[in-house]
Design a protein around this motif. Structure first.
Motif, PDB file in Angstrom:
ATOM      1  N   GLN A 220     -47.655 117.493  47.158  1.00 38.03           N
ATOM      2  CA  GLN A 220     -48.612 116.974  48.144  1.00 38.03           C
ATOM      3  C   GLN A 220     -47.955 116.016  49.139  1.00 38.03           C
ATOM      4  N   ALA A 221     -46.638 116.127  49.272  1.00 37.09           N
ATOM      5  CA  ALA A 221     -45.930 115.270  50.224  1.00 37.09           C
ATOM      6  C   ALA A 221     -44.787 116.048  50.871  1.00 37.09           C
TER       7      ALA A 221
ATOM      8  N   HIS B 182     -49.962 107.121  55.998  1.00 34.35           N
ATOM      9  CA  HIS B 182     -49.583 108.194  55.063  1.00 34.35           C
ATOM     10  C   HIS B 182     -48.168 108.076  54.534  1.00 34.35           C
TER      11      HIS B 182
ATOM     12  N   TYR C 276     -47.461 111.580  52.957  1.00 31.15           N
ATOM     13  CA  TYR C 276     -48.527 112.210  52.178  1.00 31.15           C
ATOM     14  C   TYR C 276     -49.306 113.202  53.039  1.00 31.15           C
TER      15      TYR C 276
ATOM     16  N   VAL D  25     -45.799 107.241  52.036  1.00 34.91           N
ATOM     17  CA  VAL D  25     -45.694 106.920  50.603  1.00 34.91           C
ATOM     18  C   VAL D  25     -44.452 106.057  50.412  1.00 34.91           C
TER      19      VAL D  25
END
Ligand code: SF4
Lengths: 191, 466
Positions: free
Chosen positions: B162-163, B14, B28, B16
């Motif tokens: 979304q992060a 996850h 993420y 990014v």
């Protein structure tokens, strides 16, 4: 957000360890939909008697505590829930820094985001501060040093990116938004 | 590739942007869960900045914390009694509608405590990153997800991007050998672990619960254990997904179906700690050595086996303060102490098997005179299941108060509170001063123990009633 470089203030001491966020701001005050005004309810159950009058025994009600911007507390301050209302309440009351030997994870992150400095010090420094309430302390975010009125000075850690944000008065969201293309690429690669 | 831990695998899947000395990782978020209490200011922030929710499909909202559990108030025959709570409920309805987020509103049959409905609907899946403005998000780690609580500002960040920005935590292996004895539950296990490592023993770590005792546990039990990771200071707890996990998820409304299911399961299997992977810390626990546990103080680490005495730490300021608050003394035994209120519910122990455990004790028995027993299912679905299985009848016959789902007396901000000075044996997760109401004295225990205390009106070893 305002930038922070240096905080110089007398301290208020609550010599108790494991002060949890339910003490900092009890759950019944979380029904608010704004961030403002929570300072009134900071440490409500310690600060007020059942009839709502001030509990004179509690340190925040001592006249000499007025105007203090630094809170010194025992080990593991801010444990418990993720409520950001805890740093909101401390800030709204007028605190700008909390000093302890250990500060709970979520509370620490929430504090940094809002510009409340979580200052973690070693045991001897903490002991000195706990036994010298009202001492005038200097917290320098630029040099990451805390200086006692004795002249003694110790280093304290702050996550480098959070420090950068605080010194420059910028927030993490701006940085995250600048990474949107990376986030989109990441999503595309996974799909 | 070197041997890696489960946590490490979920984390790197996850990332990014990886962390550097100067910057945290951009991590993420697969699933964001939201509720009425920690989101209003996040939506206000979006509005103030003119931002949208970037991935409304990855946020799911419910009502649980400040919502009442009285049927009339939930189903609208009478208004929500606490005005401020009513405002929060209306605010979330408005925010969800305006930003296009799915909301399980007051009267939705899928509504419930946020950490109960995620798994129940099959939204919680292995290998995911899951966040929520609530510290007990650690519950979802039972599925091999990296799940942790965040503050309201971060809720806003997740909605907008979304992060999240995160530093990688360290790993802590909790190896649990042996088997729990009958009458001893997952709640007793986690209380005993917290007693052992302390309320800040897990700070900075993700706890991975592993070993034969964990493998032998049901998903419900694993959730109880992971739920209280935060009570040891850890933001997350995690358990390797296995057949038990897959069986639990199979057929759930939001779990993958058909060919997607097969693909998902084979991917989920890769989320396992490799043999020889290194942890930053570890502790060994013997499940067979654990008795039913009960707390005596004002944090979950102040806990003893139910038949034991309160340790005598007179002179220790924290201990003395806790004893004054609780009205106890060092050296006293816990058994036989009077109880005023018993609460069975919460995201720790509000699932069907918890209610079954309570029913096992309550069946054919009555709540002791003068004791209030409040039983609150973790979700509306659990409520329905408990009613279908005849549990609700057993509870009512015993003299219990049976409610709609919600957080209820776990945090006392919805009208369900314990009066000052009263002793409450509670299956929830926090015995902090005032947690269940101003001046309330909370003793944390398992559903079996709580039910036994309700029947006897005193602190009772549940094994005496099994
Ligand atoms: S049941 Fe209690 S611990 Fe769980 S989410 Fe609700 S208030 Fe938090």
């Amino acid at each position: 957000m305002q930038s922070i470089r240096r905080i110089t203030s007398k301290t208020v001491v609550i010599d108790s360890s494991d002060i949890d966020t339910d003490q900092i701001i009890p759950a019944r005050f979380l029904t608010t939909t704004t961030k403002e005004g929570l300072g009134q309810q900071l440490f409500a159950d310690w600060r007020y008697r059942p009839d709502g009058s001030a509990n004179e025994q509690f340190v925040l009600n001592h006249p000499q505590s007025r105007g203090a911007e630094i809170l010194v507390a025992g080990r593991n301050f801010g444990c418990g829930s993720s409520r950001e209302h805890a740093p909101w309440a401390l800030l709204d009351y007028g605190f700008r820094a909390v000093i302890s030997t250990e500060i709970a994870d979520i509370f620490r992150g929430n504090s940094l985001i809002n510009g409340l400095l979580p200052v973690v010090v070693d045991e001897p420094t903490s002991q000195w501060l706990l036994t010298h309430p009202g001492a005038k302390v200097d917290i320098d975010l630029e040099s990451l040093r805390l200086t006692l009125p004795t002249g003694a000075s110790v280093a304290f850690p702050i996550e480098p990116f959070a420090r950068h944000c605080l010194l420059n008065g910028v927030d993490e969201l701006g940085y995250l938004l600048s990474k949107l293309s990376d986030i989109e690429r990441f999503e595309a690669a996974r799909a | 590739m070197p041997a890696r831990t489960l946590f490490d695998k979920v984390w790197s899947a996850h990332e990014v942007v990886a962390e550097t000395r100067d910057t945290p990782a951009v991590l993420y978020v697969d699933l964001h869960l939201a509720h009425e209490v920690t989101t209003p200011q996040a939506f206000s922030m979006l509005r103030a900045r003119g931002l949208k929710v970037r991935r409304p499909d990855r946020t799911l909202a419910t009502m649980d914390h400040s919502t009442p559990t009285q049927t009339e108030q939930v189903f609208g025959r009478v208004p929500i009694k606490i005005d401020a709570a009513a405002r929060q409920v209306r605010q979330l309805e408005k925010n969800a509608a305006e930003f296009g987020i799915e909301l399980f509103g007051m009267q939705d049959e899928r509504r419930g405590i946020v950490h109960i409905i995620g798994p129940e609907l099959g939204c919680t899946q292995p290998g995911m990153t899951i966040v929520c403005g609530d510290s007990h998000t650690s519950t979802h780690g039972a599925f091999g997800a990296l799940a942790f609580g965040i503050g309201t500002s971060e809720v806003g960040y997740v909605l907008a991007t979304q992060a999240l920005l995160q530093r990688k935590p360290k790993t802590f292996a909790i190896n649990i050998e042996g088997r729990l004895h009958p009458g001893v539950s997952a709640k007793d296990l986690i209380l005993s672990i917290i007693g052992k490592i302390g309320v800040s023993g897990g700070t900075g770590y993700v706890l991975e619960y592993r070993g034969p005792a964990v493998q032998a546990m049901s998903m419900q039990e694993r959730m109880t254990v992971c739920n209280m990771s935060i009570e040891a200071g850890a933001r997350a707890g995690i358990i390797g997904p296995d057949e038990v996990t897959f069986d639990y998820l199979a057929g759930r409304p939001r779990a993958p179906k058909g060919v997607d299911w097969e693909a998902a399961v084979s991917r989920w299997r890769t989320f396992a700690t490799d043999p020889g992977a290194q942890f930053d810390a570890f502790v060994d626990i013997d499940a067979a050595a654990i008795d039913p546990m009960i707390t005596y103080g004002t944090n979950p680490g102040m806990v003893v086996p139910i038949g034991a005495r309160i340790p005598d730490r007179q002179g220790d300021a924290v201990f003395d303060k806790a004893m004054r608050y609780m009205g106890f003394r060092g050296g006293e035994g816990m058994l036989g102490k009077p109880v005023n209120v018993v609460f069975i519910g919460s995201c720790t122990n509000g699932r069907l098997d918890d209610l079954q455990a309570a029913a096992q004790i309550l069946k054919g028995r009555k709540v002791a005179p003068g004791v209030q027993l409040l039983i609150v299912p973790g979700s509306q679905q659990i409520k329905k299941q408990a009613e279908a299985a005849g549990l609700a009848e057993i509870f009512k016959a015993a003299g219990a108060d049976w409610r709609e789902s919600g957080c209820s007396m776990c945090l006392g901000m919805n009208g369900d509170t314990v009066a000052a000075g009263q002793y409450s044996v509670s299956t929830s997760n926090r015995n902090f001063e005032g947690r269940q109401g101003k001046g309330a004295r909370t003793l944390l225990a398992s559903p079996l123990t709580a039910a036994a205390c309700a029947v006897k009106g005193r602190i009772t070893d549940p094994r005496d009633l099994l």
